[in-house]
Design an enzyme around this catalytic site. Structure first.
Site, PDB file in Angstrom:
ATOM      1  N   LYS A  53       0.864  -1.186   0.000  1.00 12.68           N
ATOM      2  CA  LYS A  53       0.000   0.000   0.000  1.00 12.68           C
ATOM      3  C   LYS A  53       0.898   1.233   0.000  1.00 12.68           C
ATOM      4  O   LYS A  53       1.775   1.378   0.848  1.00 12.68           O
ATOM      5  CB  LYS A  53      -0.868  -0.030   1.260  1.00 12.68           C
ATOM      6  CG  LYS A  53      -1.712   1.230   1.515  1.00 12.68           C
ATOM      7  CD  LYS A  53      -3.058   1.117   0.861  1.00 12.68           C
ATOM      8  CE  LYS A  53      -3.991   2.243   1.290  1.00 12.68           C
ATOM      9  NZ  LYS A  53      -4.579   2.002   2.614  1.00 12.68           N
ATOM     10  N   SER A  55       0.903   5.711  -1.191  1.00 11.51           N
ATOM     11  CA  SER A  55       0.079   6.858  -1.497  1.00 11.51           C
ATOM     12  C   SER A  55      -0.078   7.004  -3.009  1.00 11.51           C
ATOM     13  O   SER A  55       0.862   6.760  -3.776  1.00 11.51           O
ATOM     14  CB  SER A  55       0.734   8.124  -0.935  1.00 11.51           C
ATOM     15  OG  SER A  55       0.091   9.271  -1.433  1.00 11.51           O
ATOM     16  N   THR A 108      -0.511  11.758  -0.668  1.00  7.22           N
ATOM     17  CA  THR A 108      -1.629  12.442  -1.301  1.00  7.22           C
ATOM     18  C   THR A 108      -2.041  13.652  -0.474  1.00  7.22           C
ATOM     19  O   THR A 108      -2.418  14.693  -1.024  1.00  7.22           O
ATOM     20  CB  THR A 108      -2.812  11.485  -1.472  1.00  7.22           C
ATOM     21  OG1 THR A 108      -2.390  10.344  -2.215  1.00  7.22           O
ATOM     22  CG2 THR A 108      -3.961  12.162  -2.210  1.00  7.22           C
ATOM     23  N   ALA A 109      -1.984  13.509   0.847  1.00  9.27           N
ATOM     24  CA  ALA A 109      -2.339  14.633   1.719  1.00  9.27           C
ATOM     25  C   ALA A 109      -1.464  15.845   1.399  1.00  9.27           C
ATOM     26  O   ALA A 109      -1.959  16.972   1.280  1.00  9.27           O
ATOM     27  CB  ALA A 109      -2.178  14.235   3.180  1.00  9.27           C
ATOM     28  N   HIS A 152      -6.270  10.563   8.664  1.00  7.64           N
ATOM     29  CA  HIS A 152      -6.843   9.429   9.372  1.00  7.64           C
ATOM     30  C   HIS A 152      -7.618   9.830  10.622  1.00  7.64           C
ATOM     31  O   HIS A 152      -8.439  10.730  10.592  1.00  7.64           O
ATOM     32  CB  HIS A 152      -5.760   8.404   9.686  1.00  7.64           C
ATOM     33  CG  HIS A 152      -5.132   7.776   8.477  1.00  7.64           C
ATOM     34  ND1 HIS A 152      -5.797   7.590   7.295  1.00  7.64           N
ATOM     35  CD2 HIS A 152      -3.878   7.313   8.259  1.00  7.64           C
ATOM     36  CE1 HIS A 152      -5.010   7.027   6.412  1.00  7.64           C
ATOM     37  NE2 HIS A 152      -3.836   6.847   6.971  1.00  7.64           N
TER      38      HIS A 152
END
Length: 278
Positions: A53, A55, A108-109, A152
């Site tokens: 996983k 981003s 991505t943030a 989150h």
């Protein structure tokens, strides 16, 4: 098969069934739990597991070597990163020349933050400081940084720190584009092949989680980094949705919009968009 994902509730919820041998025909997994900042760099260094996983913001850097798997990731609405301040510092312009803590410079943030500041703060912020996610809110509260970019479960807990919401970047992105936010992607080494098999195994694990949501809770809470069960369940509700089951055309369009816009702004290298789907 080696697989790396974060200890966050959405990932442990999604992968519970596969990691516990509950998916017929799926290979046994050797799991590494790692924050997404680590997996982003593992992918770029070609040192990570076959499947992991990362981003979506890191995907353009590794797309030649890794294939996007169209399920298992995090993409949705109402789940965006937040920019927090202390003391009611409520105007974007107040960030000019200030220090902002972020959990990763390849997330991505952070990409959304850069796109937002490009639109709202043409003069830019002063300094970006990469910090471990769990240290950001205390740093803002204590005045060691002027603002913090959080993700989150911070969405549910920042009020406990007495912090103020400057902007919900998810709301901004959805209002600006109409698309959901692409956050985390599941990728696999192209040399591995098995895109169809991986898709089927992950989708089966997701469906098992949806069919038996309580079955994974011990596993989820074992890795939930001291958050409460209620917060963990809220986290899952936000980040596990239809796009986790299947990215689909809407999901692909959102990814192409985000990465295309970021490439145009020079935030990521230009890349062949067709590779997102092959």
């Amino acid at each position: 098969m080696k697989l790396a994902f974060s200890p966050c509730p959405n990932d442990t919820f999604v992968f519970h069934a596969w990691t516990h041998g509950l998916i017929d025909g799926a290979p046994q997994l050797d799991v590494t739990y790692a924050d997404i900042d680590k997996t982003n760099y593992w992918a770029m260094d070609l040192e990570g597991p076959e499947v992991m996983k990362i981003s979506f913001a890191a995907l353009p850097y590794v797309i030649d070597d890794y294939r996007l798997i169209p399920c298992g990731g995090a993409l949705g609405r109402g789940c965006g990163p937040l920019v927090l301040t202390s003391g009611g510092n409520g105007s974007p312009e107040n960030l000019v020349g200030k220090t902002v803590a972020v959990p990763s410079d390849k997330s991505t943030a952070y990409m959304l933050f850069r796109l937002w500041t490009s639109q709202k703060i043409p003069d830019g912020v002063g300094k970006i400081k990469v910090m471990p996610f769990h240290e950001i809110m205390p740093a803002v509260k204590e005045g060691r940084v002027d603002a913090g970019l959080v993700i989150h479960e911070a969405r549910f807990t920042y009020i406990d720190y007495g912090l103020d919401l400057l902007v919900d970047l998810g709301d901004w992105w959805e209002e600006d584009t109409g698309f959901p936010i692409p956050l985390g992607a599941i990728i696999a080494k192209r040399s591995l092949g098995k895109k169809q098999e991986l898709t089927e195994w992950i989708q089966s694990s997701v469906q098992y989680a949806w069919d038996k949501p309580d079955a994974s809770m011990d596993y989820v809470m074992e890795h939930a980094q001291e958050m409460s069960t209620e917060v963990a369940k809220n986290h899952i509700d936000l980040y596990v949705n239809e796009f986790t089951g299947e990215l689909g055309e809407k999901g692909y369009a959102a990814v192409e919009s985000l990465l295309g816009r970021a490439a145009k702004e020079g935030l990521i290298p230009a890349f062949d968009m067709k590779k997102l789907r092959d």
